[in-house]
Write a protein that holds these residues in place. Structure first.
Motif, short mmCIF file in Angstrom:
data_model
loop_
_atom_site.label_atom_id
_atom_site.label_comp_id
_atom_site.label_asym_id
_atom_site.label_seq_id
_atom_site.Cartn_x
_atom_site.Cartn_y
_atom_site.Cartn_z
N PHE A 116 11.57 1.80 8.76
CA PHE A 116 11.21 2.97 7.96
C PHE A 116 12.41 3.84 7.64
CE2 PHE A 116 6.75 2.24 7.80
CZ PHE A 116 6.41 2.90 6.65
N PHE A 117 13.37 3.92 8.55
CA PHE A 117 14.59 4.67 8.26
C PHE A 117 15.34 4.02 7.10
CE2 PHE A 117 19.16 5.38 8.81
CZ PHE A 117 19.19 6.75 8.65
N SER A 118 15.45 2.70 7.11
CA SER A 118 16.15 2.04 6.01
C SER A 118 15.38 2.18 4.70
CB SER A 118 16.41 0.57 6.33
OG SER A 118 15.21 -0.17 6.33
N GLN A 119 14.04 2.09 4.75
CA GLN A 119 13.24 2.29 3.55
C GLN A 119 13.38 3.71 3.02
OE1 GLN A 119 11.35 0.13 1.66
NE2 GLN A 119 12.50 -1.30 2.91
N TYR A 120 13.36 4.68 3.92
CA TYR A 120 13.52 6.08 3.53
C TYR A 120 14.89 6.30 2.91
CZ TYR A 120 13.99 11.13 3.88
OH TYR A 120 14.22 12.44 3.59
N SER A 121 15.92 5.74 3.53
CA SER A 121 17.29 5.89 3.00
C SER A 121 17.41 5.25 1.63
CB SER A 121 18.31 5.26 3.96
OG SER A 121 18.28 5.91 5.20
N ASN A 122 16.87 4.05 1.47
CA ASN A 122 16.93 3.37 0.17
C ASN A 122 16.18 4.15 -0.89
OD1 ASN A 122 18.45 1.29 1.22
ND2 ASN A 122 16.71 -0.06 1.52
N LYS A 123 15.01 4.66 -0.53
CA LYS A 123 14.22 5.44 -1.48
C LYS A 123 14.95 6.72 -1.88
CE LYS A 123 9.64 7.36 -2.13
NZ LYS A 123 8.33 7.59 -1.53
N TYR B 288 0.81 -1.22 0.00
CA TYR B 288 0.00 0.00 0.00
C TYR B 288 0.85 1.27 0.00
CZ TYR B 288 -3.79 -3.23 0.78
OH TYR B 288 -4.68 -4.26 0.65
N ARG B 289 2.14 1.11 -0.18
CA ARG B 289 3.09 2.21 -0.35
C ARG B 289 2.96 3.27 0.74
NH1 ARG B 289 5.27 2.54 -5.63
NH2 ARG B 289 5.22 4.79 -5.43
N TRP B 290 3.08 2.84 1.99
CA TRP B 290 2.97 3.77 3.11
C TRP B 290 4.06 4.82 3.09
CZ3 TRP B 290 1.54 0.77 8.21
CH2 TRP B 290 0.26 0.20 8.06
N GLN B 291 5.22 4.51 2.47
CA GLN B 291 6.32 5.48 2.43
C GLN B 291 5.93 6.70 1.59
OE1 GLN B 291 6.25 2.26 1.61
NE2 GLN B 291 8.27 1.48 1.25
N ASP B 292 4.97 6.54 0.69
CA ASP B 292 4.58 7.64 -0.19
C ASP B 292 3.46 8.50 0.40
OD1 ASP B 292 6.43 6.63 -1.95
OD2 ASP B 292 4.97 5.51 -3.13
N LEU B 293 2.94 8.11 1.55
CA LEU B 293 1.86 8.88 2.18
C LEU B 293 2.42 10.15 2.80
CD1 LEU B 293 0.02 5.97 4.03
CD2 LEU B 293 -0.71 7.11 1.93
N ASN B 294 1.54 11.10 3.08
CA ASN B 294 2.00 12.28 3.81
C ASN B 294 2.35 11.86 5.24
OD1 ASN B 294 -0.27 12.59 5.64
ND2 ASN B 294 -1.43 13.40 3.91
N VAL B 295 3.13 12.67 5.92
CA VAL B 295 3.69 12.29 7.21
C VAL B 295 2.60 11.97 8.23
CG1 VAL B 295 5.10 13.11 9.13
CG2 VAL B 295 5.79 13.62 6.81
N TRP B 296 1.57 12.79 8.31
CA TRP B 296 0.53 12.58 9.30
C TRP B 296 -0.18 11.24 9.09
CZ3 TRP B 296 -0.76 13.28 13.92
CH2 TRP B 296 -2.07 13.11 14.37
N ARG B 297 -0.51 10.92 7.84
CA ARG B 297 -1.20 9.66 7.52
C ARG B 297 -0.26 8.48 7.80
NH1 ARG B 297 -6.25 8.85 7.35
NH2 ARG B 297 -6.52 10.64 6.04
N MET B 298 1.01 8.63 7.47
CA MET B 298 1.98 7.56 7.71
C MET B 298 2.12 7.29 9.21
SD MET B 298 5.87 7.17 6.24
CE MET B 298 6.22 8.85 6.59
N VAL B 299 2.16 8.34 10.03
CA VAL B 299 2.26 8.18 11.48
C VAL B 299 1.01 7.48 12.02
CG1 VAL B 299 2.25 9.45 13.67
CG2 VAL B 299 3.84 10.10 11.86
N GLN B 300 -0.16 7.84 11.51
CA GLN B 300 -1.40 7.21 11.96
C GLN B 300 -1.40 5.72 11.65
OE1 GLN B 300 -4.23 9.63 9.80
NE2 GLN B 300 -4.84 10.72 11.67
#
Length: 185
Positions: free
Chosen positions: A120-127, A51-63
């Motif tokens: 999520f840090f590793s996913q963010y770094s890879n992205k 569902y590509r949570w990494q691409d969501l806005n920050v607030w939605r991703m935190v929720q």
């Protein structure tokens, strides 16, 4: 994943061993917790990618992450509380008050939250690295295209100017004109 969850289970087993003494059932309990934690975090990874949570806005991703974290902790509690009661029956004088349940909940939330942050840090770094590579490739392609366009524009101008110079030399100095034609060709 395996190493992290094994370290967590080993820590929990050592805490129980210090409090209640060594029992082989701790090994079973730890393995059950490790297996369930690995299964839950693997499902979590699968869902976040699908569902590509990494691409969501920050607030939605935190929720979404908070909801997933609470759900995983509750599932681990649902396994662990009955196992503790079963294995610690003779030592289990703790009644399940709301305070104890919250304490157990936070004992599971801590490693899950750490795992989620690392993931999520590793996913963010890879992205981010992937995006930087794509940007570098696009910049190189743009520079190459600009160079080709510039060369394509310059070639007709160069030939036109060279032919005009040779034409002027024909009447002025035919030998230089001959040499210029040879050099141009």
């Amino acid at each position: 994943q395996l190493a992290g969850w094994f370290a967590w289970a080993l820590n929990e087993a050592l805490l129980y061993t210090n409090q209640y003494g060594w029992k082989w059932v701790w090994l079973f309990s730890s393995m059950a917790n490790i297996a369930l934690a690995i299964f839950l975090t693997h499902q979590y990874r699968r869902i976040t990618k699908r569902y590509r949570w990494q691409d969501l806005n920050v607030w939605r991703m935190v929720q979404y992450n908070f909801l997933a974290l609470v759900t995983m902790a509750i599932i681990l509690m649902a396994l662990n509380i009955p196992l503790d009661f079963l294995f610690l029956q003779e030592n289990y004088d703790v009644s399940l008050s709301p305070f104890i349940i919250v304490q157990i909940f936070f004992n599971f939330v801590k490693p899950l939250a750490i795992w989620t942050l690392i993931y999520f840090f590793s996913q963010y770094s890879n992205k981010r690295l992937e995006m930087e590579r794509e940007n570098d490739q696009l910049e190189r392609a743009i520079l190459e295209t600009e160079g080709k366009v510039l060369r394509a524009q310059m070639n007709p101008h160069f030939v036109f100017n060279a032919l005009n110079s040779v034409r002027a030399l024909i009447t002025e100095d035919p030998q230089k004109a001959k040499k210029g034609i040879n050099q141009l060709s």
